[in-house]
Design a protein around this motif. Structure first.
Motif, PDB file in Angstrom:
ATOM      1  N   UNK A  89      41.168  21.654  61.559  1.00 43.76           N
ATOM      2  CA  UNK A  89      40.759  22.801  61.354  1.00 43.76           C
ATOM      3  C   UNK A  89      39.321  22.489  60.684  1.00 43.76           C
ATOM      4  N   UNK A  90      38.115  22.292  61.395  1.00 43.36           N
ATOM      5  CA  UNK A  90      37.256  21.894  60.416  1.00 43.36           C
ATOM      6  C   UNK A  90      35.754  23.143  60.620  1.00 43.36           C
ATOM      7  N   UNK A 115      51.638  23.556  57.397  1.00 42.15           N
ATOM      8  CA  UNK A 115      51.217  21.768  57.934  1.00 42.15           C
ATOM      9  C   UNK A 115      49.392  21.612  58.077  1.00 42.15           C
ATOM     10  N   UNK A 116      49.060  23.176  58.153  1.00 43.10           N
ATOM     11  CA  UNK A 116      47.795  22.898  58.947  1.00 43.10           C
ATOM     12  C   UNK A 116      46.688  22.643  58.160  1.00 43.10           C
ATOM     13  N   UNK A 117      46.115  21.754  58.195  1.00 44.02           N
ATOM     14  CA  UNK A 117      44.636  20.829  57.583  1.00 44.02           C
ATOM     15  C   UNK A 117      44.029  21.729  57.664  1.00 44.02           C
ATOM     16  N   UNK A 118      43.078  22.335  56.783  1.00 41.74           N
ATOM     17  CA  UNK A 118      41.327  22.731  56.716  1.00 41.74           C
ATOM     18  C   UNK A 118      40.322  21.631  56.231  1.00 41.74           C
ATOM     19  N   UNK A 119      39.826  21.987  56.962  1.00 38.39           N
ATOM     20  CA  UNK A 119      38.360  20.826  56.529  1.00 38.39           C
ATOM     21  C   UNK A 119      36.566  21.967  56.061  1.00 38.39           C
ATOM     22  N   UNK A 120      36.631  22.321  55.358  1.00 37.84           N
ATOM     23  CA  UNK A 120      35.382  23.024  54.754  1.00 37.84           C
ATOM     24  C   UNK A 120      33.863  21.844  54.227  1.00 37.84           C
ATOM     25  N   UNK A 269      42.343  28.454  64.792  1.00 39.01           N
ATOM     26  CA  UNK A 269      41.101  29.076  64.706  1.00 39.01           C
ATOM     27  C   UNK A 269      40.947  30.610  64.234  1.00 39.01           C
ATOM     28  N   UNK A 270      41.612  30.995  65.437  1.00 36.42           N
ATOM     29  CA  UNK A 270      41.601  32.299  65.090  1.00 36.42           C
ATOM     30  C   UNK A 270      42.308  32.773  64.159  1.00 36.42           C
ATOM     31  N   UNK A 271      43.343  32.465  63.727  1.00 35.46           N
ATOM     32  CA  UNK A 271      44.163  33.086  61.920  1.00 35.46           C
ATOM     33  C   UNK A 271      42.552  32.369  60.998  1.00 35.46           C
TER      34      UNK A 271
END
Length: 290
Positions: A89-90, A115-120, A269-271
């Motif tokens: 999720x970006x 396991x979630x990859x987050x890009x900021x 995205x909702x989380x």
């Protein structure tokens, strides 16, 4: 459809390919094959990468529903009662707000879902009319685009600040008229393109003497005594900067949470959306100090 979804989330062939574990030419070929079978264009080249056409967005929304259904089946087979989020999720956000508020919220979700990859991506800019390259965005002001689902997240207060050394050397302005005799620290107007941050709207007739696209550079310049900074109150709490003309200059700006329509129903995205709401609700006093 998986390839179309990946491109819709990133806006770039190479990034979509990395997420899928394939070569970027494979992504291009698969989407071209999908377009050929449908007989319609699904993507088009934009100023910031690839964007979906109107029919592309419709196909993508249905494809996302299929993807989520397959994920639920996989979770059931794996015997997981509470599915862990995964994928990439970006998020885009202004420098200051992204660091101070978005980062803690995103880290909280990542701890629960490793396991979630987050890009900021942090940048103070206006969203494109045909947004791409992100799933979730935090923006100053209210973006107007039919391709976005938006929600007013919070307001925040910028104020005028200076360090003690500067005030000792040059004096403390007691009126707005006296403020014009001092150098101002703010954004580079020609590169900003965010109407709510237009200095003319809040301090008519004033031009910054020290400008930067990065609010942390503005903060440091103010701490070094380069002038009077127009800074978010939440960034000055752990500094020794002094608030000036608080009664005369009262600025209040909105922060909007936005998601592309094809991304808004995605569980990850909702989380993140919920986590950002909670982070802001718990720290309202930092955003809107009395």
């Amino acid at each position: 459809m998986r390839y179309l979804l990946a491109l819709s989330r990133t806006g770039r062939l190479v990034t979509a390919a990395d997420a899928l574990g394939v070569d970027h030419t494979t992504v291009s070929r698969r989407i071209a094959a999908l377009e050929k079978s449908i007989g319609l264009r699904l993507i088009e080249r934009g100023t910031e990468g690839w964007t979906l056409t109107d029919i592309g967005r419709a196909v993508s929304e249905n494809a996302r529903a299929i993807e989520e259904a397959i994920d639920r089946v996989a979770y059931t087979v794996a015997g997981q009662d509470s599915p862990t989020l995964h994928g990439t999720v970006r998020v885009t956000a202004p420098d200051g707000f992204g660091t101070a508020f978005a980062t803690p919220a995103l880290v909280h979700v990542r701890r629960r879902h490793p396991q979630l990859q987050v890009e900021l991506i942090t940048a103070t800019r206006q969203l494109a009319l045909r947004p791409s390259g992100f799933d979730l965005a935090l923006v100053i002001g209210v973006p107007s685009s039919s391709h976005l689902v938006t929600e007013h997240l919070t307001d925040y207060t910028p104020g005028l600040y200076a360090c003690d050394d500067y005030l000792t050397q040059y004096g403390r302005p007691k009126t707005v008229a006296e403020l014009r005799e001092h150098p101002l620290i703010f954004y580079i107007e020609s590169m900003l393109q965010v109407g709510d941050l237009d200095i003319e709207r809040h301090l008519p007739g004033m031009t910054p003497a020290f400008s930067s696209t990065n609010v942390f550079a503005q903060l440091e310049a103010t701490r070094q005594g380069a002038g009077i900074g127009v800074l978010p109150a939440f960034l000055t709490r752990r500094t020794n900067l002094r608030r000036l003309l608080a009664d005369e200059i009262d600025i209040r700006l909105p922060i909007t949470l936005a998601a592309r329509r094809e991304a808004v129903t995605h569980p990850a995205v909702r989380a993140l959306w919920v986590a950002l709401r909670q982070e802001v609700a718990e720290r309202t006093d930092e955003l809107l100090p009395e």
